[in-house]
Design a protein around this motif. Structure first.
Motif, PDB file in Angstrom:
ATOM      1  N   SER A 159       3.613  36.296 -29.924  1.00 22.68           N
ATOM      2  CA  SER A 159       3.309  36.364 -31.346  1.00 22.68           C
ATOM      3  C   SER A 159       4.480  36.946 -32.120  1.00 22.68           C
ATOM      4  O   SER A 159       5.346  37.652 -31.569  1.00 22.68           O
ATOM      5  CB  SER A 159       2.068  37.232 -31.575  1.00 22.68           C
ATOM      6  N   TYR A 200      -3.400  37.587 -32.118  1.00 22.27           N
ATOM      7  CA  TYR A 200      -4.055  36.277 -32.216  1.00 22.27           C
ATOM      8  C   TYR A 200      -4.196  35.852 -33.675  1.00 22.27           C
ATOM      9  O   TYR A 200      -4.118  34.659 -34.003  1.00 22.27           O
ATOM     10  CB  TYR A 200      -5.435  36.325 -31.559  1.00 22.27           C
ATOM     11  N   GLN A 242      -3.108  32.286 -35.240  1.00 22.74           N
ATOM     12  CA  GLN A 242      -4.050  31.384 -35.900  1.00 22.74           C
ATOM     13  C   GLN A 242      -3.515  30.975 -37.261  1.00 22.74           C
ATOM     14  O   GLN A 242      -3.565  29.794 -37.650  1.00 22.74           O
ATOM     15  CB  GLN A 242      -5.408  32.061 -36.057  1.00 22.74           C
ATOM     16  N   PHE A 293      -4.924  29.536 -27.400  1.00 21.87           N
ATOM     17  CA  PHE A 293      -4.862  30.980 -27.191  1.00 21.87           C
ATOM     18  C   PHE A 293      -4.825  31.263 -25.695  1.00 21.87           C
ATOM     19  O   PHE A 293      -5.640  30.728 -24.936  1.00 21.87           O
ATOM     20  CB  PHE A 293      -6.088  31.669 -27.785  1.00 21.87           C
ATOM     21  N   GLN A 353      -9.533  37.276 -29.093  1.00 23.93           N
ATOM     22  CA  GLN A 353      -9.241  35.879 -29.439  1.00 23.93           C
ATOM     23  C   GLN A 353     -10.474  35.149 -29.936  1.00 23.93           C
ATOM     24  O   GLN A 353     -10.385  34.298 -30.825  1.00 23.93           O
ATOM     25  CB  GLN A 353      -8.615  35.138 -28.249  1.00 23.93           C
ATOM     26  N   TYR A 363      -7.756  26.800 -25.405  1.00 22.96           N
ATOM     27  CA  TYR A 363      -7.387  28.010 -24.676  1.00 22.96           C
ATOM     28  C   TYR A 363      -6.583  27.708 -23.412  1.00 22.96           C
ATOM     29  O   TYR A 363      -6.897  26.764 -22.681  1.00 22.96           O
ATOM     30  CB  TYR A 363      -8.643  28.792 -24.274  1.00 22.96           C
TER      31      TYR A 363
END
Length: 726
Positions: free
Chosen positions: A220, A276, A280, A292, A319, A328
């Motif tokens: 991230s 997360y 997103q 994820f 998540q 996922y």
């Protein structure tokens, strides 16, 4: 109470565990050849590597029924033939990343992090072609990473001269040099991915007449910034050859320490929630795919199974609290999960506990059912975001830790050196709302000008330019439009960040702003340097707080001050700020909950109804669920399940076939080898017989109140037939 509608169809009133693998909702990555102990029965597999052995590895996974993907590293890998000059006759070790001390930055023995020269991109194409020839329908180019401390290799010096048309400067010479070095690092991996994805898509179409998709598995923006790496996160959206991302968030990233109320420690759930969240938001409204990831263990092998399980459940619930994503990667490296012994090297090392293995199988299957159009956050303050930008990665190496800092925390307008290293500026804005039960979303500032209407879901935004910078003036035009239509913006900052003086659009002629915030305020119709306090901007509100955001990590009192500012902003939107010690989300028939510690109270969250506990190997039926502070729950609400039984509510095994009649149900499952399969079925009546693989099953439990049956039996990758009569 609000209700949102997702854009894709799902099954809001009954679980749907029978899905087509072509949907690619779940997958995993594995470097080892096929093995039944880590055959997770997901939709797709990412066979790792593009070496000659990938042909046989991919073939075996295809035989096991998987949609074939391939993953390889784009910044590092087993590329010694290229480095040693066996490919083109020239050694390429000078293309490794190097720090200020002249030391190579290594991922492993003889595996350097690379400066992605054009020749390196061309070299990677050979292996990717091999994967496409072997049948891969998608390729994942993972972790395009450039360390913030790097920038001293000969290859990087060459790239500097080409990009800036000027002699190389030491990145640590000034904030401006460091910022420019990071922008170049950002560009180099964007260039590499653009070349690779475009060329390989053309190759597949030309040779086979088929489209191959390309994805970028990446940490991230929050983690890369805190760990001090540079990677082209949001800019990849501008590349037509990139089809999406995998959010590489797991225990190892989320347990990174941060500070709240003056206490520095691991906060795995909260950090994962924020990680997360930014992933997103990275793809929201773009049409790009996001998977994820969560890891049932982690890269550090010295922890025990209790630690792995606790932190995995933290990341899993985090998540699931982001309903905008329903694809996922259920596990990286499942070989180490199901064949590993931990703590590694300890005389007490143990294999995976049987009940944890069963729970993992349940979770892996339920994740295929998360495309739920009905989403509810009961009694929650929604629409609150904190803005982040890729530019945060550009100011994470020296002299960032020496300029503009204060020796102690007594100055509210400047951070300490430690606070800069801990990236406390971000957590000062994000943790107080989250800890008070506000599902605050990190919002990608770079996308604000890229996509009209990107901010439509938000009514309150927090922003500071003390740790990020706007990369274009168009961002401020979009923010001003949002505010003036009624949004509330809380700006926190005293313009003390020395990176505000780097050569950028706000201070280059004809612009003459001393800081990017001055342009923002002027665009909002305010003075360049507005006083602290609240200011009207058409229908909107701007609250200015002349403090450094790291200030709000220092004590309970400073965290409370941020919540006061947030409360005023929320009131402007016609609501009252709801503060509580939990997050609660209804996602179709699923209930996801987290009770927070360090919050507004210590009472547990109590849920009443009739639930299947998806974190219990026996899939127990509960009429009341108590979630303590720092606890989490993943439940199936039986009162929300509609439809005629029989219904498969939850199972460790993948249900491959399903044939109900008036008097019986016949179905088959496949599952991970040597893992006990637990399945809970909703039936029309008490069962009279249960047969597994042609033999009566003794391990069954009937719950008359819920009319559900628990069946437990041995699992395996081959089909196991079951028949239930009533």
């Amino acid at each position: 109470m609000t209700r949102k509608k997702a854009k894709t169809a799902g099954s809001p009133t009954r679980p749907n565990l029978i899905t087509d693998r072509a949907l690619e909702r779940t997958g995993f990555q594995e470097a080892a050849p096929y093995g039944p102990r880590y055959d997770l029965r997901t939709d797709f597999v990412m066979a790792y590597g593009v070496d000659p052995g990938i042909v046989e590895r991919l073939k075996r996974w295809i035989q096991a029924g998987y949609v074939p993907h391939v993953m390889t590293g784009v910044a590092w890998g087993g590329y010694q033939d290229y480095l040693d000059g066996k490919v083109d006759g020239r050694k390429h070790w000078d293309e490794g990343q190097v720090n200020a001390a002249g030391k190579p930055i290594m991922h492993g023995a003889r595996v350097p992090y690379m400066v992605p020269a054009v020749s390196f991109s061309d070299y990677l194409q050979t292996g990717i072609k091999r994967a496409i020839d072997a049948g891969a329908v998608a390729v994942h180019l993972e972790e395009p990473e450039f360390w913030a401390d790097a920038g001293f290799s000969e290859a990087f010096k060459r790239e500097w001269r080409i990009y800036y048309n000027e002699p190389w400067r030491r990145p640590d010479a000034s904030c401006d040099a460091q910022y420019r070095a990071s922008k170049l690092k950002y560009y180099l991996y964007q260039r590499a991915l653009d070349r690779l994805c475009s060329a390989m898509k053309e190759y597949a179409l030309t040779k086979y007449g088929r489209t191959v998709r390309f994805y970028v598995p990446t940490h991230s923006l929050i983690n890369y910034t805190q760990w001090r790496l540079v990677s082209p996160e949001a800019s990849l959206i501008d590349l037509p050859g990139v089809d999406g991302y995998i959010a590489q968030v797991w225990t190892g990233t989320a347990r990174t320490h941060n500070t709240y109320r003056g206490v520095t420690k691991e906060r795995t759930f909260e950090t994962a929630f924020l990680e997360y969240g930014i992933m997103q938001e990275l793809v929201r409204g773009t049409g790009r795919r996001m998977w994820f990831l969560a890891d049932p263990v982690e890269d550090n092998p010295r922890h025990d199974w209790n630690d792995y399980r606790k932190n995995y459940l933290c990341t899993l619930v985090a998540q699931l609290l982001h309903p905008g994503v329903h694809h996922y990667e259920v596990s990286p490296w499942p070989n180490r999960v199901f064949n590993g012994r931990f703590p590694h090297g300890s005389k007490d090392a143990k294999p995976i506990p049987p009940d944890y293995a069963t729970i993992l199988g349940v979770v892996f299957n339920q994740l295929r059912d998360m495309d739920q159009p009905d989403v509810r956050w009961p009694e929650t303050t929604e629409g609150v975001g904190v803005l982040l930008a890729d530019s945060g990665m550009f100011q994470r190496a020296n002299p960032a830790f020496t300029e503009g800092v204060t020796k102690d925390a007594s100055d509210p307008t400047r951070p300490t050196r430690r606070e800069v290293r801990m990236w406390s500026a971000f957590y000062g804005l994000a943790l107080p709302p989250l800890k008070h039960g506000v599902p605050i979303r990190p919002v990608q500032l770079d996308n604000v000008a890229r996509f009209p209407g990107y901010l439509a879901d938000y009514s309150v935004l927090l922003l500071s330019y003390e740790f990020i910078k706007p990369l274009s003036p168009g961002i401020h035009l979009a923010l001003a439009q949002w505010v003036q239509r009624g949004g509330a913006l809380v700006y926190v900052g005293a313009d003390t960040d020395p990176f505000g003086n780097v050569r950028e659009w706000w201070n280059q002629p004809p612009q003459d702003y001393n800081a990017p915030s001055e342009h923002l305020f002027e665009t909002l119709g305010l003075a360049r340097k507005p006083r602290q306090g609240a200011h009207k901007s058409a229908k909107g509100l701007v609250i200015v707080e002349r403090k450094h955001p790291a200030h709000f990590t220092r004590s309970p009192a400073t965290a409370k001050r941020l919540m006061t500012l947030l409360g005023r902003a929320v009131e402007h939107t016609g609501r009252q700020l709801i503060e509580r010690n939990h997050l609660l989300l209804h996602r179709g028939p699923y209930v996801i909950a987290a009770c927070l510690d360090e919050s507004v109270g210590r009472d547990p969250l109590v849920l009443k109804g009739r639930f299947v506990n998806l974190f219990d190997a026996d899939l127990s039926i509960l009429n009341e669920v108590t979630v303590p502070p720092n606890g989490r729950a993943f439940l199936l609400d039986l009162n929300a399940v509609r439809g005629d039984p029989p219904i498969a509510l939850a199972s460790t095994g993948r249900i491959e076939t399903w044939k109900p009649t008036k008097r019986c149900l016949t179905y088959t499952t496949t599952s991970i080898k040597d893992v006990t399969v637990s399945t809970r079925l909703l039936l029309p009546a008490k069962p009279k017989s249960v047969v597994v693989a042609g033999k009566p099953c003794e391990d069954t439990t009937w719950d008359a109140a819920s009319k559900t049956l628990l069946i437990r039996h041995a699992g395996g990758t081959g089909p196991t037939g079951l028949k239930v009569g009533w």
